[in-house]
Structure formats: structure tokens, C-alpha cells
Design a protein around this motif. Structure first.
Motif, PDB file in Angstrom:
ATOM      1  N   GLU A  94       0.497  -1.385  -0.385  1.00 55.66           N
ATOM      2  CA  GLU A  94       0.185  -0.059  -0.442  1.00 55.66           C
ATOM      3  C   GLU A  94       1.172   1.233   0.366  1.00 55.66           C
ATOM      4  O   GLU A  94       0.827   2.308  -0.291  1.00 55.66           O
ATOM      5  N   SER A  95       1.842   0.987   1.163  1.00 56.05           N
ATOM      6  CA  SER A  95       3.001   2.513   0.904  1.00 56.05           C
ATOM      7  C   SER A  95       3.119   2.252  -0.105  1.00 56.05           C
ATOM      8  O   SER A  95       3.964   3.809  -0.723  1.00 56.05           O
ATOM      9  N   THR A  96       3.483   1.865  -1.297  1.00 57.99           N
ATOM     10  CA  THR A  96       4.747   1.992  -1.924  1.00 57.99           C
ATOM     11  C   THR A  96       3.880   1.937  -3.285  1.00 57.99           C
ATOM     12  O   THR A  96       4.317   3.016  -4.013  1.00 57.99           O
ATOM     13  N   GLU A  97       2.659   1.592  -3.484  1.00 56.56           N
ATOM     14  CA  GLU A  97       1.698   2.248  -4.697  1.00 56.56           C
ATOM     15  C   GLU A  97       1.200   3.142  -4.589  1.00 56.56           C
ATOM     16  O   GLU A  97       1.331   4.249  -5.593  1.00 56.56           O
ATOM     17  N   SER A 105      -0.078  -7.163  -8.369  1.00 57.59           N
ATOM     18  CA  SER A 105      -1.295  -7.387  -8.310  1.00 57.59           C
ATOM     19  C   SER A 105      -1.187  -8.888  -7.787  1.00 57.59           C
ATOM     20  O   SER A 105      -0.256  -8.898  -7.112  1.00 57.59           O
ATOM     21  N   TYR A 106      -2.249  -9.423  -7.224  1.00 57.91           N
ATOM     22  CA  TYR A 106      -1.725 -10.196  -5.832  1.00 57.91           C
ATOM     23  C   TYR A 106      -1.247 -11.541  -6.927  1.00 57.91           C
ATOM     24  O   TYR A 106      -0.146 -12.279  -6.310  1.00 57.91           O
ATOM     25  N   TRP A 107      -1.384 -11.628  -7.910  1.00 56.70           N
ATOM     26  CA  TRP A 107      -1.130 -12.871  -8.782  1.00 56.70           C
ATOM     27  C   TRP A 107       0.035 -12.954  -8.760  1.00 56.70           C
ATOM     28  O   TRP A 107       1.099 -14.051  -9.261  1.00 56.70           O
ATOM     29  N   LYS A 108       0.234 -11.812  -9.067  1.00 55.67           N
ATOM     30  CA  LYS A 108       2.487 -11.761  -9.472  1.00 55.67           C
ATOM     31  C   LYS A 108       2.773 -11.913  -8.371  1.00 55.67           C
ATOM     32  O   LYS A 108       3.659 -12.225  -8.533  1.00 55.67           O
ATOM     33  N   PHE A 109       2.395 -11.237  -7.254  1.00 62.71           N
ATOM     34  CA  PHE A 109       2.627 -11.322  -5.790  1.00 62.71           C
ATOM     35  C   PHE A 109       3.128 -12.787  -5.380  1.00 62.71           C
ATOM     36  O   PHE A 109       4.577 -13.242  -5.198  1.00 62.71           O
ATOM     37  N   MET A 110       2.386 -14.055  -5.757  1.00 66.23           N
ATOM     38  CA  MET A 110       2.395 -15.128  -5.464  1.00 66.23           C
ATOM     39  C   MET A 110       3.687 -15.961  -6.768  1.00 66.23           C
ATOM     40  O   MET A 110       3.816 -17.141  -5.909  1.00 66.23           O
ATOM     41  N   ILE A 111       3.124 -15.593  -7.512  1.00 62.57           N
ATOM     42  CA  ILE A 111       3.941 -16.084  -8.681  1.00 62.57           C
ATOM     43  C   ILE A 111       5.842 -15.705  -8.372  1.00 62.57           C
ATOM     44  O   ILE A 111       6.575 -17.437  -7.517  1.00 62.57           O
ATOM     45  N   VAL A 112       5.859 -15.080  -7.608  1.00 56.99           N
ATOM     46  CA  VAL A 112       7.250 -15.255  -7.440  1.00 56.99           C
ATOM     47  C   VAL A 112       7.253 -15.446  -5.865  1.00 56.99           C
ATOM     48  O   VAL A 112       8.787 -15.762  -5.362  1.00 56.99           O
ATOM     49  N   GLY A 113       6.113 -14.827  -4.932  1.00 58.93           N
ATOM     50  CA  GLY A 113       6.250 -15.352  -3.613  1.00 58.93           C
ATOM     51  C   GLY A 113       6.076 -17.204  -3.542  1.00 58.93           C
ATOM     52  O   GLY A 113       7.101 -17.146  -2.795  1.00 58.93           O
TER      53      GLY A 113
END
Length: 136
Positions: A94-97, A105-113
Motif C-alpha cells: 500500500e505504501s509503495t503504491e 497484483s496478487y497473482w504477480k506477488f504469488m508467482i514470485v512468492g
């Protein structure tokens, strides 16, 4: 969290994944799976608060130090899996945004995560499973 615990809503799910004290390998797998799954629903810190009570209720005590170490490890790295895995992820994103206009995105984060989490689990498993078999 006390209300969630008192409702018993999660106890049967916890019991399915970790019915009680088992072998070191079984405990490692079950505690890691529970941490990775439930931390995505509750966030890792509230999950640990509830799971400590649950583990004590099914017989884990001070002699099961590797199980407690597994909980600490798995709940910590569970925060890497998705944005919801740790409250700090939400705060930072949230701070970065807001400050930089960058959103993840949730999915981008999840792929790397997922990749980071998988590597972490493999490294910890290679260390902790043999160590737990020694029972030092």
C-alpha cells in the motif's frame, strides 16, 4: 483471535492436518503445510497465536522442540507466499503504491512468492529433517 478459537471453527481443520504428535518427518510436513495454508487465510501472526494453543492441546510440549522450530520457520516463510500471508506485505505494498504509484497484483506477488517459499522450504527441510532425526 480468542473468539475464533472459542468458536472451534478451525479446530477440525487443524486436526485434519495435524492430529497429534507424530514422527519428526510427519510433524515437519504437517506443521509446514498447516502454516503455509492457514497463514494465507489468517495472516501468519494470528495463525501462530491459534496454532500454538492447538499444538499444546494435542500433546506438543517442550520435548517437541523441533516441532516448535518448524512452526517458527514455516509461519515466517508463509508470509512470502501471498500478499495476505503477512500483514506487513499489505502495509508495504500500500505504501509503495501511494508513494511511487507502483502496484503489484496478487497473482504477480504469488508467482514470485511461491518460488521464494518453495526454495525456503527446501533449504529448511534439508537442514531440519536430518537434524530432527538425530533427536539432539
Amino acid at each position: 483471535m480468542a473468539g475464533v478459537w472459542n468458536s472451534g471453527i478451525l479446530t477440525s481443520l487443524f486436526r485434519y492436518l495435524l492430529p497429534g504428535v507424530g514422527s519428526p518427518l510427519s510433524d515437519f510436513i504437517r506443521i509446514t503445510a498447516s502454516s503455509l495454508l492457514f497463514s494465507q487465510l489468517l495472516s501468519n501472526v494470528p495463525f501462530v497465536e491459534l496454532f500454538i494453543i492447538y499444538m499444546q492441546s494435542v500433546g506438543f510440549g517442550s520435548a517437541n522442540y523441533m516441532a516448535w522450530l518448524t512452526l517458527a520457520m514455516a509461519s515466517t516463510i508463509a508470509g512470502n507466499l501471498t500478499i495476505l500471508g503477512a500483514a506487513s506485505n499489505v502495509i508495504i505494498l500500500e505504501s509503495t503504491e501511494a508513494r511511487h504509484g507502483v502496484s503489484v497484483s496478487y497473482w504477480k506477488f504469488m508467482i514470485v512468492g511461491a518460488l521464494v517459499t518453495l526454495v525456503n522450504v527446501a533449504v529448511y527441510a534439508a537442514y531440519m529433517i536430518p537434524l530432527s532425526m538425530l533427536r539432539i
